[in-house]
Motif scaffolding. Structure first.
Motif, mmCIF file in Angstrom:
data_model
loop_
_atom_site.group_PDB
_atom_site.id
_atom_site.type_symbol
_atom_site.label_atom_id
_atom_site.label_comp_id
_atom_site.label_asym_id
_atom_site.label_seq_id
_atom_site.Cartn_x
_atom_site.Cartn_y
_atom_site.Cartn_z
ATOM 1 N N LEU A 141 40.187 44.203 47.111
ATOM 2 C CA LEU A 141 40.274 44.981 45.877
ATOM 3 C C LEU A 141 41.248 44.349 44.896
ATOM 4 O O LEU A 141 41.062 44.445 43.674
ATOM 5 C CB LEU A 141 40.675 46.422 46.188
ATOM 6 C CG LEU A 141 39.607 47.249 46.913
ATOM 7 C CD1 LEU A 141 40.023 48.709 47.002
ATOM 8 C CD2 LEU A 141 38.242 47.149 46.234
ATOM 9 N N ARG A 142 42.291 43.670 45.404
ATOM 10 C CA ARG A 142 43.179 42.917 44.506
ATOM 11 C C ARG A 142 42.400 41.791 43.829
ATOM 12 O O ARG A 142 42.555 41.542 42.631
ATOM 13 C CB ARG A 142 44.367 42.349 45.277
ATOM 14 C CG ARG A 142 45.571 43.265 45.346
ATOM 15 C CD ARG A 142 46.821 42.501 45.761
ATOM 16 N NE ARG A 142 46.685 41.935 47.096
ATOM 17 C CZ ARG A 142 47.013 42.581 48.209
ATOM 18 N NH1 ARG A 142 47.495 43.809 48.141
ATOM 19 N NH2 ARG A 142 46.876 42.008 49.384
ATOM 20 N N ARG A 144 39.198 41.703 43.296
ATOM 21 C CA ARG A 144 38.277 42.317 42.326
ATOM 22 C C ARG A 144 39.002 42.629 41.021
ATOM 23 O O ARG A 144 38.497 42.355 39.931
ATOM 24 C CB ARG A 144 37.678 43.585 42.917
ATOM 25 C CG ARG A 144 36.695 44.277 41.978
ATOM 26 C CD ARG A 144 36.144 45.555 42.579
ATOM 27 N NE ARG A 144 35.250 46.199 41.639
ATOM 28 C CZ ARG A 144 33.985 46.513 41.882
ATOM 29 N NH1 ARG A 144 33.456 46.232 43.052
ATOM 30 N NH2 ARG A 144 33.238 47.094 40.960
ATOM 31 N N SER A 145 40.190 43.197 41.126
ATOM 32 C CA SER A 145 40.961 43.529 39.929
ATOM 33 C C SER A 145 41.301 42.270 39.136
ATOM 34 O O SER A 145 41.206 42.249 37.904
ATOM 35 C CB SER A 145 42.246 44.259 40.339
ATOM 36 O OG SER A 145 43.051 44.523 39.219
ATOM 37 N N ARG A 146 41.648 41.211 39.859
ATOM 38 C CA ARG A 146 41.997 39.965 39.184
ATOM 39 C C ARG A 146 40.787 39.339 38.508
ATOM 40 O O ARG A 146 40.873 38.844 37.376
ATOM 41 C CB ARG A 146 42.604 38.997 40.205
ATOM 42 C CG ARG A 146 43.252 37.783 39.579
ATOM 43 C CD ARG A 146 43.918 36.921 40.634
ATOM 44 N NE ARG A 146 44.483 35.728 40.028
ATOM 45 C CZ ARG A 146 44.845 34.652 40.706
ATOM 46 N NH1 ARG A 146 44.701 34.642 42.027
ATOM 47 N NH2 ARG A 146 45.344 33.607 40.094
ATOM 48 N N THR A 148 38.152 40.894 37.361
ATOM 49 C CA THR A 148 37.838 41.704 36.176
ATOM 50 C C THR A 148 38.792 41.391 35.029
ATOM 51 O O THR A 148 38.374 41.280 33.866
ATOM 52 C CB THR A 148 37.904 43.200 36.525
ATOM 53 O OG1 THR A 148 37.039 43.461 37.635
ATOM 54 C CG2 THR A 148 37.466 44.055 35.353
ATOM 55 N N ARG A 149 40.075 41.234 35.355
ATOM 56 C CA ARG A 149 41.058 40.943 34.307
ATOM 57 C C ARG A 149 40.779 39.594 33.651
ATOM 58 O O ARG A 149 40.861 39.459 32.419
ATOM 59 C CB ARG A 149 42.463 40.965 34.905
ATOM 60 C CG ARG A 149 43.562 40.559 33.941
ATOM 61 C CD ARG A 149 44.943 40.771 34.550
ATOM 62 N NE ARG A 149 45.102 40.092 35.811
ATOM 63 C CZ ARG A 149 45.367 38.788 35.941
ATOM 64 N NH1 ARG A 149 45.479 38.026 34.858
ATOM 65 N NH2 ARG A 149 45.524 38.235 37.130
#
Length: 596
Positions: A141-142, A144-146, A148-149
């Protein structure tokens, strides 16, 4: 409550007093000294508690797996010989001075101190809040967040506007069933959840927004598999006044940046481009895995005249196909292994899997070939097969002969399976573009044309006349980005003229009345100076799945559904009370099996 995250501590913090908060990952009692591996979102740190502080030590004795603790202590070097090189904090430990139990925990049904899940997926989904505590899941999930950013940052830098589109919208046919939402204020009428923002992003181009993107939630009521969910996320993009080549170059650079910044991996520049018909011919798939160095070889012309109906029939059928698939050193396969591959292609509709083992072709000719089918083939046909496939002694040649759709699906899947089973993969990442798709495919069951992508895809400008004379030969301005055998993005230049859009609707058997009812707002907008425009959508879940090595998109989503589109965590979907139904003007019909 805390001064540092557990995972950020290192030798630079030696001598500092820190306050940490987190979960008990492991607790070990070593001869009167208690070691606690304390875990938070950033990682682990070892905390040492000795009996010198009686009250603190007593509380430490009570701590168990997944207890929530607050610990104050001093960072010190680990004793010589106890350094853990696998942990960023492995050179240090924290000598605990104060310990507070913030919350106790029951014995968790999932083992959380391992990267490998010990529980079934059903248990993991039912207790998802525990499953998400596992370091492996947190890392996904980290990532994924990265991802997306970085995607957002790239598009912002390129002048794209982040614009939201409606979730409650009109039901329009886009290839899958809609999720419907009854309207309380308009009894008997329904909203639909969007399968994609397709029509709205086109309308934004007609509104002069020029460059749009959105990390969009999409909903499709369809049968599920490992890389599908009823609700999913896509990076949705649309531009005006841009050719497909320019758009594809822009998107390539975006994906290259993501892989470089997240995985420190250089993807090729440019990505290779492969026409649809070539992809289907060589690989049996419009999303080929280029890591597999095996290809399908057409044999139709060699087999049309042989006295072997299994091959001759498909070879003489315009809708049939006969192919060979050479497996280097495949002669090592046992009969049991070949039988397993025969069962495998049966999943895709193949009636069997013919083969030839090339034992000693160089010295003995056809006598050096081992197969039940050799006796049915002429010398000319065998010579042609060997020359065309380039088979050598020790190889094995598989054959597919059937309708082209069956051959493509079965032999294309076999190609990939053999590549993985035999360790033939070349390179870690092999992206490409598939281009020059047909506009339409023929729906033989209903004797009509169907859009290969969607009904808003534009035909090649120079082939507009084919819409009238030969729709099956018309190519579209569509393009798919493929990575390691998975389509991660797909898009097209759109139809921007009302007359062409109506012509396509007519070919798709959508009447004027149906077109106005379903798409009237779009057709009207096209008559008010719609600019040339096009776009693409990337499956964010699928992209992150590939980048993290997960086997399912469920493993890169925080709260996914099961294969039956149910949420085990919240027990959704679930019944609602009669008052809610009455408010919506709905009444449930008794199930047929309940009436018996």
């Amino acid at each position: 409550m805390r001064t540092h995250y557990c995972g950020e501590l290192n030798s630079g913090h030696i001598g500092q007093t820190v306050i940490l908060c987190g979960w008990v990952h492991r607790r070990r009692d070593h001869g009167g000294v208690i070691f606690i591996d304390l875990r938070d979102r950033d990682g682990l740190v070892q905390v040492v508690l000795d009996p010198d502080r009686a009250e603190v030590f007593k509380r430490a004795e009570q701590a168990r797996s997944e207890y929530v603790l607050k610990i104050e202590g001093r960072v010190r070097p680990r004793p010589e010989g106890t350094i853990n090189p696998d942990l960023p904090s492995g050179e240090i430990e924290v000598l605990g001075a104060e310990l507070e139990i913030l919350n106790a925990s029951e014995t968790p049904p999932i083992q959380l101190d391992t990267h490998v899940a010990d529980a079934s997926e059903e248990v993991r989904l039912r207790f998802r809040y525990l499953d998400l505590r596992r370091p492996e899941m947190q890392e996904r999930l980290r990532t994924r967040s990265r991802v997306t950013r970085i995607l957002r940052g790239y598009l912002d830098d390129q002048g794209f506007l982040d614009i939201e589109t409606p979730i409650l919208t009109k039901s329009t046919p886009e290839g899958a069933r809609d999720y419907l939402v009854p309207s309380r204020t308009h009894p008997g009428e329904f909203f639909a959840l969007p399968q994609s923002p397709q029509l709205f992003k086109q309308l934004l181009m007609m509104s002069g927004m020029d460059r749009y993107y959105q990390v969009a939630r999409c909903f499709r009521d369809e049968d599920l598999r490992a890389d599908r969910q009823p609700e999913f996320t896509q990076l949705d993009i649309e531009v005006s006044f841009m050719t497909e080549d320019a758009l594809m170059n822009l998107m390539e650079e975006m994906i290259r940046r993501v892989f470089k910044e997240v995985l420190d991996t250089e993807l090729p520049n440019p990505f290779p481009r492969l026409p649809y018909h070539e992809a289907m011919s060589r690989f049996g798939s419009d999303k080929p895995d280029l890591r597999v160095p095996l290809e399908l070889i057409d044999l139709g012309d060699l087999m049309a005249g042989v006295d072997f109906k299994v091959f001759a029939g498909p070879a003489q059928d315009p809708a049939g196909r006969v192919v060979a698939l050479r497996l280097p050193k495949g002669g090592e396969l046992t009969r049991k292994e070949i039988d397993e591959y025969t069962k495998f292609v049966g999943i895709y509709g193949a009636k069997g899997l013919a083969y030839i083992k090339v034992n000693d072709w160089s010295a003995k000719g056809r006598e050096g070939l081992q197969s039940p089918i050799v006796k049915n083939l002429t010398d000319a046909a065998i010579d042609g097969i060997m020359a065309r496939t380039g088979a050598q002694d020790g190889d094995l040649i598989f054959f597919g002969a059937d309708k082209a759709t069956v051959v493509n699906e079965s032999m294309g899947a076999l190609r990939v399976r053999l590549g993985h089973d035999r360790g033939l993969l070349e390179g870690q990442w092999r992206p490409l573009w598939v281009v020059d798709f047909p506009m339409f495919e023929h729906d033989a069951a209903n004797q009509r044309w169907a859009a290969l992508h969607h009904p808003f895809t534009a035909p090649k400008e120079e082939q507009l006349a084919l819409l009238e004379t030969d729709p099956g030969a018309c190519l579209s301005r569509a393009y798919d980005m493929v990575l390691n055998g998975s389509e991660i993005g797909g898009g097209s230049i759109r139809i921007h003229r009302d007359t062409v859009q109506r012509q396509v609707f007519k070919l798709l058997n959508i009447s004027e009345t149906q077109a106005e009812d379903r798409f009237g707002f779009l057709l009207k907008a096209l008559r008010f100076g719609a600019p040339p425009h096009g776009g693409i959508a990337f499956g964010l879940d699928r992209l992150v799945m590939l980048m993290t090595g997960a086997v399912s998109i469920r493993d890169v989503m925080a709260f996914p559904k099961t294969q039956t589109a149910a949420c085990l965590l919240t027990s959704a979907p679930s019944p609602v009370d009669e008052a809610q139904l009455k408010e919506l003007g709905l009444r449930l019909r008794a199930r047929a099996d309940a009436e018996v």
